[in-house]
Motif scaffolding. Structure first.
Motif, PDB file in Angstrom:
ATOM      1  N   UNK A 189       0.843  -1.205   0.000  1.00  0.00           N
ATOM      2  CA  UNK A 189       0.000   0.000   0.000  1.00  0.00           C
ATOM      3  C   UNK A 189       0.876   1.252   0.000  1.00  0.00           C
ATOM      4  N   UNK A 190       1.910   1.235   0.840  1.00  0.00           N
ATOM      5  CA  UNK A 190       2.814   2.381   0.883  1.00  0.00           C
ATOM      6  C   UNK A 190       3.524   2.606  -0.442  1.00  0.00           C
ATOM      7  N   UNK A 191       3.949   1.519  -1.080  1.00  0.00           N
ATOM      8  CA  UNK A 191       4.623   1.630  -2.375  1.00  0.00           C
ATOM      9  C   UNK A 191       3.666   2.185  -3.428  1.00  0.00           C
ATOM     10  N   UNK A 192       2.452   1.627  -3.489  1.00  0.00           N
ATOM     11  CA  UNK A 192       1.473   2.092  -4.470  1.00  0.00           C
ATOM     12  C   UNK A 192       1.076   3.536  -4.244  1.00  0.00           C
ATOM     13  N   UNK A 193       0.890   3.912  -2.978  1.00  0.00           N
ATOM     14  CA  UNK A 193       0.505   5.289  -2.657  1.00  0.00           C
ATOM     15  C   UNK A 193       1.607   6.276  -3.010  1.00  0.00           C
ATOM     16  N   UNK A 194       2.851   5.836  -2.891  1.00  0.00           N
ATOM     17  CA  UNK A 194       3.980   6.711  -3.213  1.00  0.00           C
ATOM     18  C   UNK A 194       4.134   6.890  -4.719  1.00  0.00           C
ATOM     19  N   UNK A 195       4.083   5.780  -5.445  1.00  0.00           N
ATOM     20  CA  UNK A 195       4.361   5.830  -6.883  1.00  0.00           C
ATOM     21  C   UNK A 195       3.153   6.238  -7.717  1.00  0.00           C
ATOM     22  N   UNK A 196       1.927   6.115  -7.150  1.00  0.00           N
ATOM     23  CA  UNK A 196       0.736   6.485  -7.900  1.00  0.00           C
ATOM     24  C   UNK A 196       0.786   7.913  -8.437  1.00  0.00           C
ATOM     25  N   UNK A 197       0.899   8.917  -7.556  1.00  0.00           N
ATOM     26  CA  UNK A 197       0.951  10.307  -8.044  1.00  0.00           C
ATOM     27  C   UNK A 197       2.173  10.603  -8.897  1.00  0.00           C
ATOM     28  N   UNK A 198       3.310   9.943  -8.598  1.00  0.00           N
ATOM     29  CA  UNK A 198       4.531  10.202  -9.366  1.00  0.00           C
ATOM     30  C   UNK A 198       4.376   9.719 -10.803  1.00  0.00           C
ATOM     31  N   UNK A 199       3.925   8.464 -10.960  1.00  0.00           N
ATOM     32  CA  UNK A 199       3.783   7.887 -12.300  1.00  0.00           C
ATOM     33  C   UNK A 199       2.644   8.562 -13.053  1.00  0.00           C
ATOM     34  N   UNK A 200       1.520   8.755 -12.384  1.00  0.00           N
ATOM     35  CA  UNK A 200       0.375   9.385 -13.045  1.00  0.00           C
ATOM     36  C   UNK A 200       0.709  10.821 -13.447  1.00  0.00           C
ATOM     37  N   UNK A 201       1.429  11.535 -12.575  1.00  0.00           N
ATOM     38  CA  UNK A 201       1.838  12.899 -12.905  1.00  0.00           C
ATOM     39  C   UNK A 201       2.767  12.941 -14.106  1.00  0.00           C
TER      40      UNK A 201
END
Length: 385
Positions: free
Chosen positions: A334-346
């Motif tokens: 969850x922590x990994x997904x929450x961290x990379x979600x905005x970075x990759x989507x951005x």
């Protein structure tokens, strides 16, 4: 007290505790951010301070298996609730940012312990014929409670005395219910780190499900308002669309759990993934129509179902210490997904304009669906403790 009454008292105590965590984080994180902003705090500092509870919850995923090994679940959850009572009051009253960060971190760790142990107990203790419904009820209460935190700020503003008193009282009441309940886990054995890799190999679809939903959750929360505004919505309308996603997540988990009990968790897991993928791909076609309001509610429910059914399926495979380890690994993912979600989507939005977020969300959901097509799990570890 009958066994049935004891179970319902216990599930009330666990759901109350976990729901309180949702409300607490929903209040505390934006309250601290707004307070620092009003005091002229730098945006980087505000981001760092806001990350402390999330960082604490991530760290709790690493230590909860050992906490479970040393302490019964009742003691671990009661101590965590009381530590939250102390740390939230110190964090809100303090002006020294180092102290605020430290106690916010400790509060986040205690919140993570309660969520992981609570999820594990509900998943392990629910009757097999109603497991999906009980886990759906648990996730519904947790998600719905997150909406209560911002409402406290809306009603009381920066007068923290009333919200702090409400939360403190509920923390004390919740700890009392935990103490008088009969919650217990089947095993408190510690298992070696190599078991983590075995669990990851046996249940790759479940871990991809957690990554997929956390990626979705953080991307939607941080970047979907920007996507909405770029497509002609007012800021207030964009915020409402986000709210509707969380409303859908909260409302539809019990029906999804019921479907899981009736038709099988594996089928419903695939259905949630497929429905989410279709709904994500159709966002550009409904974003400027009245259908977007219903669209967001259903998407919130199906995307949330990806996570809910992951909990159901994990409890069908493991129990005891292995289930705690699995839920702890869920916390890390969850922590990994929450961290990379905005970075990759951005990054995708920079490359592909506003539809980049649609592309990133659809890709992660498609990868989850690919994982669900693998051969059924090989039970190398079994459902031992």
């Amino acid at each position: 007290m009958s066994q049935s009454s004891s179970f319902y008292l216990s599930i009330f105590a666990v759901v109350l505790s976990s729901s309180l965590i949702g409300s607490l984080l929903g209040y505390f994180i934006p309250f601290q951010a707004l307070r620092l902003n009003n005091a002229g705090g730098d945006i980087d500092l505000i981001g760092l301070m806001s990350s402390a509870p999330a960082l604490g919850m991530f760290l709790s995923s690493l230590i909860t298996p050992r906490i479970n090994h040393r302490f019964p679940i009742k003691i671990a959850m009661t101590i965590s609730l009381l530590l939250i009572l102390i740390t939230i009051n110190i964090s809100i009253l303090q002006t020294d940012l180092k102290i605020v960060f430290l106690f916010s971190l400790i509060m986040g760790m205690c919140c993570g312990v309660i969520v992981i142990l609570g999820e594990t107990w509900v998943a392990e203790s629910s009757p097999s014929t109603h497991k999906g419904r009980f886990i759906g009820f648990y996730t519904t209460c947790y998600t719905g409670s997150q909406l209560c935190g911002p409402l406290l700020i809306s009603f009381f503003g920066f007068n923290d005395l009333i919200p702090r008193s409400i939360i403190s009282t509920l923390l004390i009441i919740s700890s009392i219910f935990i103490v008088i309940s009969s919650i217990a886990l089947t095993s408190r054995n510690i298992i070696h780190i190599r078991s983590s890799f075995n669990i990851l190999k046996i249940t790759p679809a479940l871990f991809m499900a957690v990554f997929c939903f956390s990626f979705f959750d953080s991307s939607i929360l941080s970047l979907f308002p920007i996507y909405s505004v770029k497509n002609g919505h007012l800021e207030s309308s964009a915020a409402l669309l986000i709210t509707l996603i969380f409303v859908g997540d909260a409302l539809l988990q019990i029906p999804i759990g019921w479907l899981s009990d009736k038709f099988g968790s594996k089928k419903i897991h695939k259905l949630c993934g497929f429905a989410s993928l279709i709904l994500i791909l159709f966002i550009p076609y409904t974003i400027n129509t009245p259908l977007i309001w219903i669209h967001m509610i259903i998407l919130g429910g199906t995307a949330g179902g990806i996570y809910t059914i992951a909990l159901v399926r994990a409890s069908e495979i493991f129990s005891g210490s292995k289930l705690i380890l699995t839920n702890s690994l869920f916390g890390i993912l969850w922590g990994v997904g929450s961290t990379f979600g905005p970075i990759i989507s951005g990054t995708f939005m920079k490359i592909f304009s506003q539809n980049g977020i649609i592309l990133s969300l659809s890709l992660t959901t498609a990868i989850f669906l690919i994982f669900t097509l693998y051969k059924p799990y090989v039970m190398k570890l079994g459902k031992s403790h």
